[in-house]
Enzyme design. Structure first.
Site, short mmCIF file in Angstrom:
data_model
loop_
_atom_site.label_atom_id
_atom_site.label_comp_id
_atom_site.label_asym_id
_atom_site.label_seq_id
_atom_site.Cartn_x
_atom_site.Cartn_y
_atom_site.Cartn_z
N GLY A 102 0.79 -1.24 0.00
CA GLY A 102 0.00 0.00 0.00
C GLY A 102 0.81 1.28 0.00
N SER A 108 1.77 8.01 2.20
CA SER A 108 0.97 6.81 2.46
C SER A 108 1.12 6.31 3.91
CB SER A 108 1.39 5.66 1.54
OG SER A 108 1.14 5.96 0.21
N ASP A 153 -0.97 -5.43 -8.23
CA ASP A 153 -2.30 -4.87 -8.43
C ASP A 153 -3.23 -6.03 -8.08
OD1 ASP A 153 -4.80 -4.21 -9.36
OD2 ASP A 153 -4.07 -3.14 -11.12
N TYR A 244 -18.33 9.31 3.72
CA TYR A 244 -17.54 8.07 3.75
C TYR A 244 -18.31 6.93 3.07
CZ TYR A 244 -13.61 5.25 5.23
OH TYR A 244 -12.48 4.47 5.23
N LYS A 251 -15.43 -1.12 5.45
CA LYS A 251 -14.55 -1.14 6.64
C LYS A 251 -15.21 -1.92 7.78
CE LYS A 251 -11.08 1.45 5.11
NZ LYS A 251 -9.88 0.80 4.55
#
Ligand SMILES: NC(=O)c1ccc[n+]([C@@H]2O[C@H](COP(=O)([O-])OP(=O)(O)OC[C@H]3O[C@@H](n4cnc5c(N)ncnc54)[C@H](O)[C@@H]3O)[C@@H](O)[C@H]2O)c1
Length: 343
Positions: A102, A108, A153, A244, A251
């Protein structure tokens, strides 16, 4: 604060026409030339950087030039320090090897984690999304002295497996995985949950949730002596956070998957956590409308009255990978200055 000194090779003092001041910042030489009629120049390593010609007098011109130089110094410091690992005395994770997925750039969350794990002495393997992303990740991988850097990916069949195969060949074991990726198509993310298409829902869940489940599956055989698995979540999984939307649903599923996998792999000494950071200005965050308002609210409401940094997230995650945290599992750990406890 820059330390300005009068250039002794030039005339100085009240009577002098033009005064020159010099400050040294790392390898850079900053020169300020100030004239009594309110004109000022800033030169860095001999190059003209800024000019002031409308100040009231010498003093105001110097003040303005100093301000510009301080701004330069600030960005210069952050630019150079972004590749520096945090200073850590005890190599508490020495001997441990882990995969970090990530890292897109130096903002990041995954980069914050990679820096912290490396600073504590762990070895890290990193991935980059594709050729376009590679040039941003490469210098970071170098700073980490990462022995493994592979494309990943998660939409490309076989790439996840290839990463774990390479780790198996090179290291023969794995101690931790940091899964720090999420994706939702724009129309799915920016629309109401009630309107989300089947395809938008499936893509969001697939990249943001299922890939963590699959990485846990691929990591399990490599964690023969135990290990820890981490994924990044957000408070929008628990509460309705404006904008969101469908990512909150993903999540929530992700945090739930963490608990099930923690229960399933716990007997093997594999611990599983969701890390829930407060808002951070990253590329992924730029897809969320009115993100600045979220940052302002977080800062105002959090008991700490401060925003978190990727380094804060990194060290807290690294702590959970340490053997001292061996009886902590299945958690969603908030690294948000306490925001989530306030009404
Ligand atoms: N930024 C925040 O405010 C915040 C807060 C809490 C949680 N998070 C979570 O943290 C994680 C990391 O995001 P970030 O904020 O560091 O942003 P980021 O943009 O730096 O990282 C997101 C990463 O996801 C990767 N990614 C997206 N699609 C992918 C795919 N198909 N295959 C492989 N990788 C893919 C990107 O390449 C990128 O490296 C995400 O799960 C995000 O939801 C972010």
């Amino acid at each position: 604060m820059l330390d300005w000194k009068t250039n002794s090779s030039l005339a100085a003092g009240k009577g002098a026409t033009v005064q020159q001041f010099v400050a040294i910042l790392g390898d850079d030489r900053l020169e300020a030339e100030i004239a009594p009629w309110g004109e000022g120049h800033l030169r860095i390593n001999g190059r003209d950087i800024a000019r002031i010609d409308d100040a009231k007098n010498r003093r105001q011109a110097f003040r303005e030039i100093k301000k510009i130089a301080e701004r330069y110094a600030e960005t210069h410091m952050t630019k150079n320090s972004s590749l520096t690992l945090p200073a850590v005395k005890a190599k508490l994770l020495e001997g441990k090897k882990g995969l970090i997925v990530g890292i897109a750039n130096e903002n990041s969350i995954a980069w914050g984690c990679a820096k912290a794990f490396r600073a504590f002495g762990a070895e890290v393997a990193v991935t980059y999304l594709n050729d376009k992303a590679k040039k941003y990740v490469e210098p970071l991988a170098r700073a980490l002295e990462a022995p493994i850097m592979l494309p990943l990916d998660v939409n490309e069949p076989g790439q996840m497996e290839a990463v774990f195969e390479r780790i198996s060949k090179e290291w023969g074991k794995l101690d931790f995985v940091v899964h720090s990726i999420a994706f939702s198509p724009k129309d799915a993310l920016q629309g109401r949950v009630v309107d989300v298409s089947r395809d938008g829902f499936a893509k969001t869940m697939d990249v943001s949730c299922w890939t963590f489940i699959r990485m846990a599956h691929l990591a399990e055989p490599l964690m023969r002596k135990g290990g820890s698995l981490f994924t990044m979540s957000y408070y929008g999984s628990q509460m309705v956070v404006k904008n969101y939307n469908i990512m909150g649903v993903a999540k929530a599923a992700l945090e739930c998957a963490v608990r099930y996998i923690a229960a399933e792999l716990g007997p093997k000494g594999i611990r599983v956590h969701a890390i829930s950071p407060g808002p951070l200005a990253t590329r992924a965050a730029s897809g969320i409308p009115e993100f600045d308002a979220l940052l302002d609210k977080a800062k105002a409401k959090a008991p700490s009255r401060s925003l978190v940094s990727i380094d804060d997230v990194g060290v807290a995650t690294a702590f959970l990978a340490h053997d001292a945290a061996r009886l902590i599992t299945g958690e969603t750990l908030y690294i948000d200055g306490g925001y989530h406890i306030i009404d």
